[in-house]
Design an enzyme around this catalytic site. Structure first.
Site, PDB file in Angstrom:
ATOM      1  N   TYR A 115      42.716 -38.321   2.763  1.00 47.76           N
ATOM      2  CA  TYR A 115      43.363 -37.185   1.504  1.00 47.76           C
ATOM      3  C   TYR A 115      44.545 -37.095   1.508  1.00 47.76           C
ATOM      4  CZ  TYR A 115      43.291 -32.374   0.055  1.00 47.76           C
ATOM      5  OH  TYR A 115      44.284 -31.046  -0.431  1.00 47.76           O
ATOM      6  N   ASP A 174      38.232 -36.455 -17.160  1.00 44.00           N
ATOM      7  CA  ASP A 174      38.487 -37.519 -15.847  1.00 44.00           C
ATOM      8  C   ASP A 174      40.011 -37.573 -15.701  1.00 44.00           C
ATOM      9  OD1 ASP A 174      39.187 -38.858 -13.857  1.00 44.00           O
ATOM     10  OD2 ASP A 174      36.853 -40.068 -14.250  1.00 44.00           O
ATOM     11  N   TYR A 184      40.511 -33.897  -5.742  1.00 44.49           N
ATOM     12  CA  TYR A 184      39.308 -35.007  -4.470  1.00 44.49           C
ATOM     13  C   TYR A 184      39.877 -34.371  -2.922  1.00 44.49           C
ATOM     14  CZ  TYR A 184      36.459 -37.878  -1.703  1.00 44.49           C
ATOM     15  OH  TYR A 184      35.417 -38.988  -1.337  1.00 44.49           O
ATOM     16  N   THR A 185      38.727 -32.658  -2.874  1.00 43.26           N
ATOM     17  CA  THR A 185      38.961 -32.714  -1.965  1.00 43.26           C
ATOM     18  C   THR A 185      38.102 -32.251  -0.758  1.00 43.26           C
ATOM     19  OG1 THR A 185      38.331 -30.861  -2.925  1.00 43.26           O
ATOM     20  CG2 THR A 185      40.522 -30.169  -3.119  1.00 43.26           C
ATOM     21  N   LYS A 198      47.084 -37.132  -1.322  1.00 44.51           N
ATOM     22  CA  LYS A 198      47.820 -36.790  -2.548  1.00 44.51           C
ATOM     23  C   LYS A 198      49.252 -37.097  -1.843  1.00 44.51           C
ATOM     24  CE  LYS A 198      46.248 -32.845  -3.473  1.00 44.51           C
ATOM     25  NZ  LYS A 198      45.725 -32.104  -5.081  1.00 44.51           N
TER      26      LYS A 198
HETATM   27  N1  LIG Z   1      40.841 -27.034  -0.424  1.00 45.35           N
HETATM   28  C1  LIG Z   1      41.542 -26.525   0.326  1.00 45.35           C
HETATM   29  O1  LIG Z   1      41.185 -26.047   1.671  1.00 45.35           O
HETATM   30  C2  LIG Z   1      42.747 -26.946  -0.062  1.00 45.35           C
HETATM   31  C3  LIG Z   1      43.888 -26.808   0.907  1.00 45.35           C
HETATM   32  C4  LIG Z   1      45.159 -27.089   0.411  1.00 45.35           C
HETATM   33  C5  LIG Z   1      45.537 -27.417  -1.147  1.00 45.35           C
HETATM   34  N2  LIG Z   1      44.142 -27.762  -1.597  1.00 45.35           N
HETATM   35  C6  LIG Z   1      44.755 -27.778  -3.049  1.00 45.35           C
HETATM   36  O2  LIG Z   1      44.166 -27.070  -3.967  1.00 45.35           O
HETATM   37  C7  LIG Z   1      44.179 -27.651  -5.141  1.00 45.35           C
HETATM   38  C8  LIG Z   1      42.870 -26.739  -5.695  1.00 45.35           C
HETATM   39  O3  LIG Z   1      41.891 -27.175  -4.805  1.00 45.35           O
HETATM   40  P1  LIG Z   1      40.155 -26.575  -4.863  1.00 45.35           P
HETATM   41  O4  LIG Z   1      40.117 -25.927  -3.468  1.00 45.35           O
HETATM   42  O5  LIG Z   1      40.175 -25.988  -6.081  1.00 45.35           O
HETATM   43  O6  LIG Z   1      39.509 -27.817  -5.229  1.00 45.35           O
HETATM   44  P2  LIG Z   1      38.092 -28.010  -5.511  1.00 45.35           P
HETATM   45  O7  LIG Z   1      37.231 -26.628  -5.422  1.00 45.35           O
HETATM   46  O8  LIG Z   1      37.221 -29.218  -4.427  1.00 45.35           O
HETATM   47  O9  LIG Z   1      38.237 -28.789  -7.113  1.00 45.35           O
HETATM   48  C9  LIG Z   1      38.723 -29.574  -7.679  1.00 45.35           C
HETATM   49  C10 LIG Z   1      38.199 -29.622  -8.672  1.00 45.35           C
HETATM   50  O10 LIG Z   1      38.694 -31.380  -9.408  1.00 45.35           O
HETATM   51  C11 LIG Z   1      37.639 -32.067 -10.259  1.00 45.35           C
HETATM   52  N3  LIG Z   1      37.994 -33.131  -9.647  1.00 45.35           N
HETATM   53  C12 LIG Z   1      37.216 -34.212  -8.991  1.00 45.35           C
HETATM   54  N4  LIG Z   1      38.063 -35.064  -9.477  1.00 45.35           N
HETATM   55  C13 LIG Z   1      38.074 -35.380 -11.353  1.00 45.35           C
HETATM   56  C14 LIG Z   1      38.755 -36.008 -11.619  1.00 45.35           C
HETATM   57  N5  LIG Z   1      38.612 -37.177 -11.465  1.00 45.35           N
HETATM   58  N6  LIG Z   1      38.999 -35.683 -13.475  1.00 45.35           N
HETATM   59  C15 LIG Z   1      38.970 -34.022 -13.098  1.00 45.35           C
HETATM   60  N7  LIG Z   1      38.048 -33.096 -12.232  1.00 45.35           N
HETATM   61  C16 LIG Z   1      38.179 -33.735 -10.433  1.00 45.35           C
HETATM   62  C17 LIG Z   1      36.271 -31.698  -9.191  1.00 45.35           C
HETATM   63  O11 LIG Z   1      34.873 -31.251  -9.683  1.00 45.35           O
HETATM   64  P3  LIG Z   1      33.676 -31.426  -9.357  1.00 45.35           P
HETATM   65  O12 LIG Z   1      32.763 -31.061  -8.902  1.00 45.35           O
HETATM   66  O13 LIG Z   1      32.679 -31.980 -10.456  1.00 45.35           O
HETATM   67  O14 LIG Z   1      34.109 -33.235  -8.553  1.00 45.35           O
HETATM   68  C18 LIG Z   1      36.223 -29.466  -9.065  1.00 45.35           C
HETATM   69  O15 LIG Z   1      36.092 -29.233 -10.246  1.00 45.35           O
HETATM   70  C19 LIG Z   1      43.506 -29.360  -4.858  1.00 45.35           C
HETATM   71  O16 LIG Z   1      44.982 -29.716  -5.814  1.00 45.35           O
HETATM   72  C20 LIG Z   1      43.937 -29.473  -2.750  1.00 45.35           C
HETATM   73  O17 LIG Z   1      43.477 -30.897  -3.047  1.00 45.35           O
HETATM   74  C21 LIG Z   1      42.724 -27.431  -1.269  1.00 45.35           C
END
Ligand SMILES: NC(=O)c1ccc[n+]([C@@H]2O[C@H](COP(=O)([O-])OP(=O)(O)OC[C@H]3O[C@@H](n4cnc5c(N)ncnc54)[C@H](OP(=O)(O)O)[C@@H]3O)[C@@H](O)[C@H]2O)c1
Length: 304
Positions: free
Chosen positions: A129, A37, A65-66, A133
């Site tokens: 959010y 975590d 946290y997304t 970030k």
């Molecule tokens: N998704 C988008 O559209 C988007 C757009 C722009 C940028 N981003 C950025 O891209 C990156 C990757 O995003 P993604 O889309 O792969 O996100 P994602 O699918 O939501 O994955 C995030 C992962 O982080 C885990 N997590 C949450 N809280 C945590 C904690 N306290 N410690 C460790 N792990 C934790 C989640 O686990 P759980 O599922 O168990 O909570 C999940 O496996 C992030 O930095 C995000 O901000 C995303």
């Protein structure tokens, strides 16, 4: 070389793990939330010490946290993960002399700019959010020199909760999809981001071991060619229809017609010239990333 990947069960984390170990890519040690975590400072310190002892030389933070709308009311949790988490990682990396690749978002911008956003444009997030970030970016910069912050946009994959999978589900259920057409951005597949991060990590590791100059700092990385959510939806529905024969009408609507708890930027197109110049990671049109993900989703089970 070997990476430590936090949040390895998320969209990006899974792609990083899938693509590591393959044809010259670095190995990776993945830690999902159940094993690390990132908001727990002591656990982060212990996990990074152990990872370094196991030979990891670069840390990639794919944990976040997304849930953009939920964050509006789950504020403390969003900040614990998106601000304190990267801060904890940066602090441990500084102590252990490890570089950190941290992933951030286009939602640090308010969307009022007419053209594509460059890294030096002022940040002004519209929601919790984006604010959390942006605070995470500052926490990293404040604690660690050896960092790369990669802002990306509109992430999707063949797994996880994302726009592509939602549109495919709705296309199977409805005859009309009404989709916002006045928010502009660049859909970027998690697979493309993972490929870019692995390419950058290899260059970083080589430059560090040869004591060459590394341009640490903040970068934008996205696929090429902006669109709107409606343009993205039309591409998803058309390509899926070629296989399913089912093509609901996609109607363009305005943001005002689709109110959400969190405000989103009208323009979050990222200019990626800086990362191309510094690291030349692979980039391609967003349509190519979409085709790859649709192929994965429509492949017979067990064949990917
Ligand atoms: N998704 C988008 O559209 C988007 C757009 C722009 C940028 N981003 C950025 O891209 C990156 C990757 O995003 P993604 O889309 O792969 O996100 P994602 O699918 O939501 O994955 C995030 C992962 O982080 C885990 N997590 C949450 N809280 C945590 C904690 N306290 N410690 C460790 N792990 C934790 C989640 O686990 P759980 O599922 O168990 O909570 C999940 O496996 C992030 O930095 C995000 O901000 C995303």
């Amino acid at each position: 070389m070997k990476l430590l990947v936090t949040g390895c069960a998320g969209q990006l984390g899974v792609e990083l793990m899938r693509q590591s170990f393959v044809g010259g890519a670095p190995d990776a040690l993945g830690l999902a939330r159940g094993r690390l975590d990132i908001s727990d400072r002591e656990s982060v310190g212990a996990a990074l010490s152990a990872a370094k002892a196991e030979g990891c030389t670069v840390v990639v933070n794919a944990a976040a946290y997304t849930a953009v709308d939920k964050a509006e009311t789950d504020t403390a949790h969003a900040f614990a993960v998106n601000r304190d988490g990267p801060g904890n990682l940066a602090e441990a990396c500084a102590r252990l002399d490890l570089p950190l690749i941290h992933v951030s978002t286009d939602y640090v911008f308010d969307g009022s700019k007419a053209g594509a956003y460059v890294e030096t444009d002022p940040v002004a997030p519209l929601g919790v959010y984006g604010t959390s970030k942006e605070a995470g970016e500052r926490a990293v910069r404040g604690r660690l020199n050896q960092h790369l912050i990669l802002r990306t946009s509109w992430v999707y994959a063949g797994h996880g909760a994302n726009f592509v999978r939602t549109m495919l589900r709705l296309a199977g259920e409805r005859d009309e999809l009404r989709v916002v057409d006045d928010q502009h951005g660049i859909p970027t597949s998690a697979g493309d981001i993972a490929r870019a991060i692995l390419a950058i990590a290899v260059k970083l590791d080589a430059a560090r071991s040869e004591s060459r100059y590394i341009p640490w700092g903040t970068y934008h990385y996205a696929a090429t060619g902006p669109t709107t959510w409606c343009g993205f939806a039309r591409a998803i529905v058309e390509r899926a229809a070629a296989r399913t024969g089912r093509q609901p009408k996609v109607t363009a609507i305005s943001t005002a017609e689709f109110p959400t708890p969190a405000r989103r930027p009208a323009n979050s197109v990222l200019d990626c010239a800086r990362v191309e110049q510094a690291f030349a990671p692979p980039r391609r049109p967003w349509q190519d990333g979409l085709s790859e993900v649709l192929d994965q989703l429509q492949a017979p089970k067990g064949s990917s």
